[in-house]
Design a protein around this motif. Sequence first.
Motif, PDB file in Angstrom:
ATOM      1  N   SER B  66       0.805  -1.160   0.049  1.00 28.61           N
ATOM      2  CA  SER B  66      -0.081   0.045   0.106  1.00 28.61           C
ATOM      3  C   SER B  66       0.888   1.150  -0.120  1.00 28.61           C
ATOM      4  O   SER B  66       0.500   2.248  -0.762  1.00 28.61           O
ATOM      5  N   ASP B 102      -5.869  -0.441   3.797  1.00 27.78           N
ATOM      6  CA  ASP B 102      -5.111   0.261   2.921  1.00 27.78           C
ATOM      7  C   ASP B 102      -5.200   1.698   3.027  1.00 27.78           C
ATOM      8  O   ASP B 102      -4.099   2.314   2.612  1.00 27.78           O
ATOM      9  N   GLU B 151      -4.150  -3.563  -5.920  1.00 28.15           N
ATOM     10  CA  GLU B 151      -3.445  -4.258  -5.062  1.00 28.15           C
ATOM     11  C   GLU B 151      -3.896  -5.348  -4.258  1.00 28.15           C
ATOM     12  O   GLU B 151      -5.232  -5.539  -4.057  1.00 28.15           O
TER      13      GLU B 151
HETATM   14 MG   LIG Z   1      -2.035  -3.003   1.895  1.00 27.18          MG
END
Ligand SMILES: [Mg+2]
Lengths: 136, 344
Positions: B66, B102, B151
């Motif tokens: 992240s 995140d 992600e």
């Molecule tokens: Mg992450």
Amino acid sequence: MNQEKIRVLVAKPGLDGHDRGAKVVARTLRDAGFEVIYTGIRQTPGMIAEAALQEDVDVVGLSILSGAHMTLCPKVVELLRAQGQDDVIVLVGGIVPDEDIPRLREAGVHGIFGPGASTREIADFIEQAVAQRDGQ
Amino acid sequence: MSARDRRNPAALAQGVAAGDRLALARAMTLAENEQPGAHAMLSALFPRTGQARIIGVTGAPGTGKSTLVTALAKAYRNAGLSVGIAAVDPSSPFTGGALLGDRVRMRALSGDDGVFMRSMATRGSLGGLAKATNEIVMLLDAAGFERIIVETVGVGQAEVEIARTAHTTLVVEAPGLGDEVQAIKAGILEIADILVVNKADRPGADRTIRALELMLELGADEPRYAGHHGIIRYPAGQESPLPGHEWQVDVLKTTAVNGAGVEALCGHIEAHWAWLEESGELAVRGRQRIAYALESIIRAELNQRVAAAMPQTDVDRVIDAIYAHETDPYQAAAKLLSPENAEG
Ligand SMILES: [Mg+2]
Ligand SMILES: Nc1nc2c(ncn2[C@@H]2O[C@H](COP(=O)(O)OP(=O)(O)O)[C@@H](O)[C@H]2O)c(=O)[nH]1
């Protein structure tokens, strides 16, 4: 398959720097079956509203310690409305003096939970408020 | 947007096309929840898609994905490019809840209309996750975001597969997590277009880099990605990439917390894009992504039909009958799936 999930943003506005309480709330709400978006500490009302929009949450939970709730919470509600999210349910958790409660409600805060509130209580409140909003 | 328009698929599609951020957010919810009208909305927006470059970022938890996504996004913003981000984290298999954290690393991106970040939970079904992720990416693409970063936690098969449907896949490692071993186990090294050793400021980073380079050398002769393993395959026969046009996987190091190495990584991602275009891989991967998306849509549709074809009362009755040995599960399943049953 229609799989609606209640999404909750947990944010900690204000300048005080520790987030243990907010993290505990975020975890318990996850354990109650919600999708919790945790944003961390020192969030400005603008950051909270922006995250609430991008994540399209049903609920914004504000964890308050600093005593600045009377300025921060109404500001968040105002920003949410200004961006068209007037159907988002706003909750405040933390120490709120009794005399402030009516004023927070007037400002558009739906639920206020003191440090003694149980997870079940908060989860039930969220489920009911979302069902009511959706006209169920 | 008026209150009424917020769940109206046609209005949402128009809003997304017009750059309305609330419409985009609500369109994502509609798609993720598979609510009525979601497919019509996505159909309407499909002509606007296919413009963005998609970058997948995967790796073990805590490697700094992240943080790295944030640094990459900032670099793209500095280059004047808009950035969409989808970050996927696991749902609890027991409660269905999820903690999506995140955003904590992404506060540097707040207040910028050139960025849109969405957190997603895996929500149990693997096929469903692939479909939902693809749709979130489609919506960001239709909304005009030029770079889209996805992600995923590189632990499960689905998460790994999703990352590799990107144009360029980064696999992130970090020193001191024992990830070298994990990566071989999960087979995620072979999906990497670029390997990133993040936390280069930490002791042991150079050892991690050497370990990865050694593994790349050892695996150099093996086919790197085997294509999509689903029902719908692409390419069916031909070899990809064409012999002599293979991409060289390199190990890059970054320190995401201070941005060191991130410019070089961006440059490498650009180089990979150039290779995709020159080698013809762009078209191959584009079609692989379509194969994957198509299959996930068909699977979801079939699931729905199966559910609709089987009222719970019928199922309960059938289970009782099997339990009493009046019939067997094979005949019962065939009967439940028979066309007469679906119509009746
Ligand atoms: Mg992450
Ligand atoms: N020392 C160091 N720590 C980092 C670096 N990048 C990320 N971190 C830290 O690693 C932890 C996990 O980062 P995060 O981005 O959430 O990892 P993710 O789980 O892979 O998404 C955080 O405490 C970050 O601050 C880096 O380059 N160096």
